[in-house]
Design a protein around this motif. Structure first.
Motif, PDB file in Angstrom:
ATOM      1  N   TYR A 101      70.158   1.693  60.805  1.00  0.00           N
ATOM      2  CA  TYR A 101      70.484   1.174  62.134  1.00  0.00           C
ATOM      3  C   TYR A 101      71.654   1.958  62.724  1.00  0.00           C
ATOM      4  CZ  TYR A 101      69.742  -2.708  65.444  1.00  0.00           C
ATOM      5  OH  TYR A 101      69.402  -3.490  66.524  1.00  0.00           O
ATOM      6  N   GLY A 118      69.079  -6.401  70.883  1.00  0.00           N
ATOM      7  CA  GLY A 118      68.278  -6.747  69.714  1.00  0.00           C
ATOM      8  C   GLY A 118      67.772  -8.170  69.828  1.00  0.00           C
ATOM      9  N   SER A 127      68.984 -10.633  59.531  1.00  0.00           N
ATOM     10  CA  SER A 127      69.009  -9.808  60.738  1.00  0.00           C
ATOM     11  C   SER A 127      70.236 -10.116  61.596  1.00  0.00           C
ATOM     12  CB  SER A 127      67.725 -10.005  61.545  1.00  0.00           C
ATOM     13  OG  SER A 127      67.673  -9.080  62.606  1.00  0.00           O
ATOM     14  N   HIS A 131      73.072  -7.275  62.567  1.00  0.00           N
ATOM     15  CA  HIS A 131      73.470  -6.977  63.940  1.00  0.00           C
ATOM     16  C   HIS A 131      74.969  -7.219  64.147  1.00  0.00           C
ATOM     17  CE1 HIS A 131      69.154  -6.942  64.710  1.00  0.00           C
ATOM     18  NE2 HIS A 131      69.442  -6.289  65.823  1.00  0.00           N
ATOM     19  N   GLU A 132      75.461  -8.308  63.639  1.00  0.00           N
ATOM     20  CA  GLU A 132      76.872  -8.627  63.858  1.00  0.00           C
ATOM     21  C   GLU A 132      77.799  -7.690  63.087  1.00  0.00           C
ATOM     22  OE1 GLU A 132      77.180 -12.911  63.462  1.00  0.00           O
ATOM     23  OE2 GLU A 132      76.188 -13.182  65.414  1.00  0.00           O
ATOM     24  N   PHE A 136      77.167  -6.030  67.296  1.00  0.00           N
ATOM     25  CA  PHE A 136      76.409  -6.765  68.308  1.00  0.00           C
ATOM     26  C   PHE A 136      77.008  -8.164  68.459  1.00  0.00           C
ATOM     27  CE2 PHE A 136      73.375  -3.548  67.159  1.00  0.00           C
ATOM     28  CZ  PHE A 136      72.440  -3.455  68.182  1.00  0.00           C
ATOM     29  N   TRP A 158      70.970 -10.318  70.967  1.00  0.00           N
ATOM     30  CA  TRP A 158      72.287  -9.754  70.689  1.00  0.00           C
ATOM     31  C   TRP A 158      72.400  -8.451  71.460  1.00  0.00           C
ATOM     32  CZ3 TRP A 158      70.223 -13.387  67.785  1.00  0.00           C
ATOM     33  CH2 TRP A 158      71.035 -14.223  67.035  1.00  0.00           C
TER      34      TRP A 158
END
Length: 164
Positions: A101, A118, A127, A131-132, A136, A158
């Motif tokens: 990613y 996202g 997930s 992302h965090e 995000f 996000w």
């Protein structure tokens, strides 16, 4: 480990990763397996839109992939994209998803894109955490917007600003 652009020749291993998500989870809202021909077409379409589709190779095979698509078709959205990432579960827990990613985000920055969005079918703690960790932040939550396996599914969104 190697991260590189995807080609049509990667369609079969990408389908091998993706189709179990389609068949067995609500992570993808698709309900039918994707053929190799259709996946090759998707890879080509992403490239034709000037966006990246990356694969991660580990232990001699494709372990995951990530790509970006246009967020919306109107011209004013041209610097915003939606990202997707899928990892072969056999490679989970090794930090490969974060590396893949991260490579996608780096490529999007090189292309001077501004916003990555996202969408995550919920619940999906892994997930959300990925992302965090990458910066995000959650900006939306839509309840019961999809139905799969006879149950309503929520989707959260996000966002990550890539630049100024």
């Amino acid at each position: 480990m190697n991260i590189r652009p995807a080609t049509a020749l990667d369609a079969a291993p990408i389908c091998a990763i993706y189709n179990p998500y389609v068949a067995n989870t609500a992570i993808s809202f698709e309900e039918a397996p994707v053929s190799e021909e259709d996946m090759a077409r998707r890879i080509a379409d992403v490239g034709a839109a000037g966006l990246p589709w990356l694969v991660l190779e580990a232990d001699g095979r494709i372990a995951g992939y990530a790509y970006a698509t246009k967020w919306r078709v109107r011209p004013a959205y041209r610097t915003s994209v939606e990202s997707s990432i899928y990892l072969d579960p056999a490679f989970a827990g090794r930090g490969l998803g974060r590396q893949l990613y991260g490579a996608l985000l780096d490529e999007l920055r090189r292309r001077e894109l501004h916003m990555v969005i996202g969408g995550i079918a919920l619940p999906n703690e892994n997930s959300v955490a990925l992302h965090e960790k990458l910066g995000f932040r959650k900006v939306a939550h839509f309840s019961e917007v999809g139905m799969k396996f006879g149950r309503w599914m929520d989707v959260g969104y996000w966002e990550l600003k890539l630049g100024s």
